[in-house]
Enzyme design. Structure first.
Site, PDB file in Angstrom:
ATOM      1  N   LYS A 116      -1.298  10.914 -47.557  1.00  0.00           N
ATOM      2  CA  LYS A 116      -1.900  12.252 -47.680  1.00  0.00           C
ATOM      3  C   LYS A 116      -0.871  13.373 -47.579  1.00  0.00           C
ATOM      4  O   LYS A 116      -1.063  14.440 -48.162  1.00  0.00           O
ATOM      5  CB  LYS A 116      -3.017  12.422 -46.643  1.00  0.00           C
ATOM      6  CG  LYS A 116      -4.114  11.346 -46.731  1.00  0.00           C
ATOM      7  CD  LYS A 116      -4.751  11.236 -48.106  1.00  0.00           C
ATOM      8  CE  LYS A 116      -5.466   9.911 -48.306  1.00  0.00           C
ATOM      9  NZ  LYS A 116      -5.995   9.722 -49.657  1.00  0.00           N
ATOM     10  N   LYS A 158      -4.423  15.813 -39.026  1.00  0.00           N
ATOM     11  CA  LYS A 158      -4.887  14.699 -39.866  1.00  0.00           C
ATOM     12  C   LYS A 158      -3.812  13.619 -39.957  1.00  0.00           C
ATOM     13  O   LYS A 158      -2.625  13.934 -39.998  1.00  0.00           O
ATOM     14  CB  LYS A 158      -5.199  15.193 -41.280  1.00  0.00           C
ATOM     15  CG  LYS A 158      -6.350  16.174 -41.366  1.00  0.00           C
ATOM     16  CD  LYS A 158      -6.631  16.542 -42.824  1.00  0.00           C
ATOM     17  CE  LYS A 158      -7.825  17.475 -42.920  1.00  0.00           C
ATOM     18  NZ  LYS A 158      -8.104  17.838 -44.328  1.00  0.00           N
ATOM     19  N   GLY A 165     -11.894  11.289 -43.962  1.00  0.00           N
ATOM     20  CA  GLY A 165     -12.443  11.659 -42.657  1.00  0.00           C
ATOM     21  C   GLY A 165     -11.945  10.817 -41.496  1.00  0.00           C
ATOM     22  O   GLY A 165     -12.272  11.090 -40.352  1.00  0.00           O
ATOM     23  N   GLU A 200      -3.279  21.395 -40.469  1.00  0.00           N
ATOM     24  CA  GLU A 200      -3.847  22.338 -41.435  1.00  0.00           C
ATOM     25  C   GLU A 200      -4.692  23.363 -40.714  1.00  0.00           C
ATOM     26  O   GLU A 200      -5.265  23.078 -39.655  1.00  0.00           O
ATOM     27  CB  GLU A 200      -4.791  21.607 -42.418  1.00  0.00           C
ATOM     28  CG  GLU A 200      -4.088  20.816 -43.470  1.00  0.00           C
ATOM     29  CD  GLU A 200      -5.042  20.173 -44.462  1.00  0.00           C
ATOM     30  OE1 GLU A 200      -6.260  20.100 -44.186  1.00  0.00           O
ATOM     31  OE2 GLU A 200      -4.551  19.731 -45.504  1.00  0.00           O
ATOM     32  N   HIS A 235     -19.140  11.415 -43.154  1.00  0.00           N
ATOM     33  CA  HIS A 235     -18.223  11.235 -44.277  1.00  0.00           C
ATOM     34  C   HIS A 235     -18.759  10.292 -45.347  1.00  0.00           C
ATOM     35  O   HIS A 235     -18.011   9.834 -46.210  1.00  0.00           O
ATOM     36  CB  HIS A 235     -16.828  10.802 -43.800  1.00  0.00           C
ATOM     37  CG  HIS A 235     -16.267  11.765 -42.794  1.00  0.00           C
ATOM     38  ND1 HIS A 235     -16.002  13.085 -43.108  1.00  0.00           N
ATOM     39  CD2 HIS A 235     -15.984  11.636 -41.478  1.00  0.00           C
ATOM     40  CE1 HIS A 235     -15.559  13.706 -42.025  1.00  0.00           C
ATOM     41  NE2 HIS A 235     -15.553  12.859 -41.021  1.00  0.00           N
ATOM     42  N   GLU A 275      -9.960  16.525 -54.817  1.00  0.00           N
ATOM     43  CA  GLU A 275     -10.928  17.040 -53.834  1.00  0.00           C
ATOM     44  C   GLU A 275     -10.468  18.355 -53.234  1.00  0.00           C
ATOM     45  O   GLU A 275      -9.314  18.476 -52.810  1.00  0.00           O
ATOM     46  CB  GLU A 275     -11.081  16.052 -52.670  1.00  0.00           C
ATOM     47  CG  GLU A 275     -11.745  14.756 -53.020  1.00  0.00           C
ATOM     48  CD  GLU A 275     -12.067  13.933 -51.769  1.00  0.00           C
ATOM     49  OE1 GLU A 275     -12.708  12.887 -51.928  1.00  0.00           O
ATOM     50  OE2 GLU A 275     -11.681  14.310 -50.645  1.00  0.00           O
ATOM     51  N   GLU A 287      -7.362  16.142 -50.860  1.00  0.00           N
ATOM     52  CA  GLU A 287      -6.957  14.778 -51.206  1.00  0.00           C
ATOM     53  C   GLU A 287      -7.196  14.540 -52.684  1.00  0.00           C
ATOM     54  O   GLU A 287      -7.955  15.268 -53.311  1.00  0.00           O
ATOM     55  CB  GLU A 287      -7.830  13.747 -50.441  1.00  0.00           C
ATOM     56  CG  GLU A 287      -7.605  13.714 -48.950  1.00  0.00           C
ATOM     57  CD  GLU A 287      -8.601  12.815 -48.217  1.00  0.00           C
ATOM     58  OE1 GLU A 287      -9.182  11.917 -48.830  1.00  0.00           O
ATOM     59  OE2 GLU A 287      -8.788  13.041 -47.015  1.00  0.00           O
ATOM     60  N   ASN A 289      -8.397  11.215 -55.174  1.00  0.00           N
ATOM     61  CA  ASN A 289      -8.816   9.821 -55.308  1.00  0.00           C
ATOM     62  C   ASN A 289      -8.390   9.315 -56.677  1.00  0.00           C
ATOM     63  O   ASN A 289      -8.590   9.992 -57.682  1.00  0.00           O
ATOM     64  CB  ASN A 289     -10.331   9.692 -55.165  1.00  0.00           C
ATOM     65  CG  ASN A 289     -10.795  10.193 -53.817  1.00  0.00           C
ATOM     66  OD1 ASN A 289     -10.156   9.939 -52.810  1.00  0.00           O
ATOM     67  ND2 ASN A 289     -11.869  10.938 -53.797  1.00  0.00           N
ATOM     68  N   ARG A 291      -9.446   6.691 -58.430  1.00  0.00           N
ATOM     69  CA  ARG A 291     -10.404   5.689 -58.930  1.00  0.00           C
ATOM     70  C   ARG A 291     -11.577   6.400 -59.593  1.00  0.00           C
ATOM     71  O   ARG A 291     -11.710   7.619 -59.505  1.00  0.00           O
ATOM     72  CB  ARG A 291     -10.950   4.885 -57.749  1.00  0.00           C
ATOM     73  CG  ARG A 291     -11.666   5.796 -56.763  1.00  0.00           C
ATOM     74  CD  ARG A 291     -12.427   5.064 -55.676  1.00  0.00           C
ATOM     75  NE  ARG A 291     -13.272   5.975 -54.935  1.00  0.00           N
ATOM     76  CZ  ARG A 291     -12.890   6.741 -53.916  1.00  0.00           C
ATOM     77  NH1 ARG A 291     -11.618   6.705 -53.517  1.00  0.00           N
ATOM     78  NH2 ARG A 291     -13.739   7.546 -53.310  1.00  0.00           N
TER      79      ARG A 291
HETATM   80  C1  MV4 Z   1     -10.980  19.459 -43.415  1.00  0.00           C
HETATM   81  C2  MV4 Z   1     -12.079  20.171 -42.864  1.00  0.00           C
HETATM   82  C3  MV4 Z   1     -11.847  21.478 -42.481  1.00  0.00           C
HETATM   83  N1  MV4 Z   1     -10.619  22.023 -42.608  1.00  0.00           N
HETATM   84  N2  MV4 Z   1      -9.788  20.045 -43.526  1.00  0.00           N
HETATM   85  C4  MV4 Z   1     -13.229  15.278 -43.929  1.00  0.00           C
HETATM   86  C5  MV4 Z   1     -12.967  14.208 -44.922  1.00  0.00           C
HETATM   87  C6  MV4 Z   1     -11.613  14.441 -45.440  1.00  0.00           C
HETATM   88  N3  MV4 Z   1     -11.561  14.133 -46.846  1.00  0.00           N
HETATM   89  C7  MV4 Z   1     -11.342  15.866 -45.164  1.00  0.00           C
HETATM   90  N4  MV4 Z   1     -12.334  16.317 -44.248  1.00  0.00           N
HETATM   91  C8  MV4 Z   1     -12.314  17.577 -43.777  1.00  0.00           C
HETATM   92  N5  MV4 Z   1     -11.120  18.204 -43.863  1.00  0.00           N
HETATM   93  C9  MV4 Z   1      -9.611  21.304 -43.120  1.00  0.00           C
HETATM   94  N6  MV4 Z   1      -8.411  21.850 -43.227  1.00  0.00           N
HETATM   95  C10 MV4 Z   1     -13.314  19.535 -42.779  1.00  0.00           C
HETATM   96  C11 MV4 Z   1     -13.437  18.232 -43.224  1.00  0.00           C
HETATM   97  C12 MV4 Z   1     -14.763  17.664 -43.140  1.00  0.00           C
HETATM   98  C13 MV4 Z   1     -15.515  17.369 -44.274  1.00  0.00           C
HETATM   99  C14 MV4 Z   1     -14.993  17.535 -45.558  1.00  0.00           C
HETATM  100  C15 MV4 Z   1     -15.740  17.226 -46.672  1.00  0.00           C
HETATM  101  C16 MV4 Z   1     -17.034  16.789 -46.537  1.00  0.00           C
HETATM  102  C17 MV4 Z   1     -17.576  16.609 -45.297  1.00  0.00           C
HETATM  103  C18 MV4 Z   1     -16.832  16.891 -44.152  1.00  0.00           C
HETATM  104  C19 MV4 Z   1     -17.393  16.733 -42.883  1.00  0.00           C
HETATM  105  C20 MV4 Z   1     -16.644  17.009 -41.776  1.00  0.00           C
HETATM  106  C21 MV4 Z   1     -15.335  17.478 -41.890  1.00  0.00           C
END
Ligand code: MV4
Length: 447
Positions: A116, A158, A165, A200, A235, A275, A287, A289, A291
């Site tokens: 990542k 992260k 997640g 972040e 997630h 994403e 991120e 993906n 696929r």
């Molecule tokens: C975040 C965030 C808030 N701020 N990054 C969760 C999954 C992963 N792909 C990234 N995620 C998040 N990253 C920053 N800088 C909040 C989440 C997150 C979230 C993101 C997408 C869909 C649902 C979520 C649920 C909780 C937290």
């Protein structure tokens, strides 16, 4: 074009890929575990090979068995679906070494996006807007404090090897930072064998918006618009739609154009999803993906383009069937993931489906590998089908969705259908007024 494709997956996605192969006149081989001998895709495939016992690591994740199945059946390509080996760079490399085409990007592109920190650095270099934060891994507390003070609290730590997640810690103030950094790094080391973490700015109320992209393998890139996947629980996506109720055509064209150009410059091949978190009119990359995703049908519904056909064409060297200007967005689509789970607790509910009746009519698509009398094995994820509804606009789509949910019958097990019957009648959902936290609050009784 390929003569024979081996499908290294199960369930609805194996059937989805099999249908695309049949339409293209390509022979199909499926591999399956002993638990899936009765699966629909096994019955419909031209050939099938049992590759092991039920646990995924002994069957669907067993690279040697899958390569052997390719060699025995003479398959010239493998479609990995989603999950399992679909983002395994080593698998892509091993297939290439055996002169078998992996229907997906190169092992090197999978590797970049799987890390990542490297993914974010690459996105930034390609001109994609990213979340403000550390430029790479953060190891010492002093550096963490300096970066967090610079970007402002709250911040999120992260794991570089995480994603989806896993391995995240929020620090609301400097008082939380030391422990957040320490635990995130220790947990990442234990879970992934890589303790690298990055920082972040924590976005408090974003939407999750992802852009569907494709590279043709010849340096061209296109985008197929976005999907809004903000409705998630732990997630796991529950409901996805396209276009996002939050974007206008101008924002779509802008972020889509940035993503398409990045994919072209990267020399990427095949399907990908970029994403973003979206808040106050701004996009922030999180991120990528590498696929085909579960929710690809909503994009197919509004563009009319079969994305699995495109994956197969691109992998065989034939390029994309469309240019950016040929990709037109038509109406609105929503996907509901039908899981064999309790609709309130989400506890898995495997067992025999005594009766399965799917809705039909204009604008309705059901992708599922199950049937009346089918016994859902307890070993795999609980997705048993997807209901995808299309309408000329979001209002028409919601009307059709409500009707389709009324017609859908799954007896013998619990499913998430009752949750969708609630959601389709909710005012916030009707207004498209939700963020990434909405569903969990709703389930906790706060919405
Ligand atoms: C975040 C965030 C808030 N701020 N990054 C969760 C999954 C992963 N792909 C990234 N995620 C998040 N990253 C920053 N800088 C909040 C989440 C997150 C979230 C993101 C997408 C869909 C649902 C979520 C649920 C909780 C937290």
């Amino acid at each position: 074009m390929f003569q024979k494709i081996l499908i290294a997956n199960r369930g609805e996605i194996a059937l989805r890929v099999l249908r695309a192969c049949k339409e293209l006149g390509i022979q199909t081989v499926v591999v399956h575990s002993t638990a899936d001998a009765d699966a629909m895709h096994v019955r419909l495939a031209d050939e099938s090979v049992c590759i092991g016992p039920p646990p995924s690591r002994d069957s669907y994740l067993n690279i040697h068995q899958i390569v052997a199945a390719c060699e025995i059946t003479g398959a010239d390509a493998v479609h990995p679906g989603y999950g399992f080996l679909s983002e395994n760079a080593k698998f892509a490399d091993i297939l290439a070494a055996h002169n078998i085409t992996f229907i997906g990007p190169s092992g090197d592109h999978i590797r970049i996006m799987g890390d990542k920190i490297e993914a974010k650095r690459t996105a930034k270099r390609l001109g994609i807007p990213v979340v403000p934060g550390s430029d790479g891994a953060v190891t010492d507390q002093k550096e963490a404090r300096r970066i967090a003070a610079e970007i402002g609290y709250p911040v999120i730590i992260k794991a570089s090897a995480g994603g989806g997640g896993r391995g995240m810690k929020v620090a609301l103030t400097e008082a939380d930072l030391e422990i957040a950094l320490q635990t995130a790094s220790t947990e990442a080391g234990a879970a992934f064998g890589d303790d690298a973490v990055y920082i972040e700015k924590y976005l408090e109320k974003p939407r999750h918006i992802e852009v569907q992209v494709f590279g043709d393998g010849f340096g061209r890139g296109v985008h197929f618009g976005e999907r809004d996947c903000s409705l998630q629980r732990r997630h796991q996506k529950v409901w996805e739609e396209a276009p996002s109720p939050a974007l206008n055509a101008e924002e779509r064209a802008r972020i889509g154009g940035i993503c398409a150009k990045a994919i072209a410059d990267l020399g990427y091949s095949g399907a990908g999803t970029i994403e973003f978190l979206y808040e106050n009119g701004e996009f922030y990359f999180i991120e990528m993906n590498t696929r085909l995703q579960v929710e690809h049908p909503v994009t197919e519904a509004i563009t009319g383009i079969d994305l699995v056909h495109e994956q197969i064409r691109v992998a065989s060297g034939g390029g994309l069937s469309v240019k950016q200007e040929d990709i037109k967005f038509n109406g609105h689509a929503i996907e509901c993931r039908i899981n064999a789970e309790d609709p309130r607790t989400f506890t898995p509910s495997p067992g025999t489906i005594t009766h399965f009746h799917t809705p039909g009519g204009l604008g309705i698509r059901v992708d599922s590998g199950v049937y009346s009398g089918y016994k859902i094995p307890p070993y795999y994820d609980s997705l048993i089908g997807k209901l995808i509804v299309h309408g000329r606009n979001r209002v028409e789509c919601m009307m059709r969705l409500r009707r389709a949910l009324d017609e859908f019958v799954v007896d013998g097990i619990k499913t998430t259908l009752p949750l969708f019957r609630d959601l389709v009648g909710n005012a916030d959902i009707a207004n498209g007024d939700y963020d990434i936290h909405w569903l969990e609050k709703y389930l906790a009784g706060e919405e």
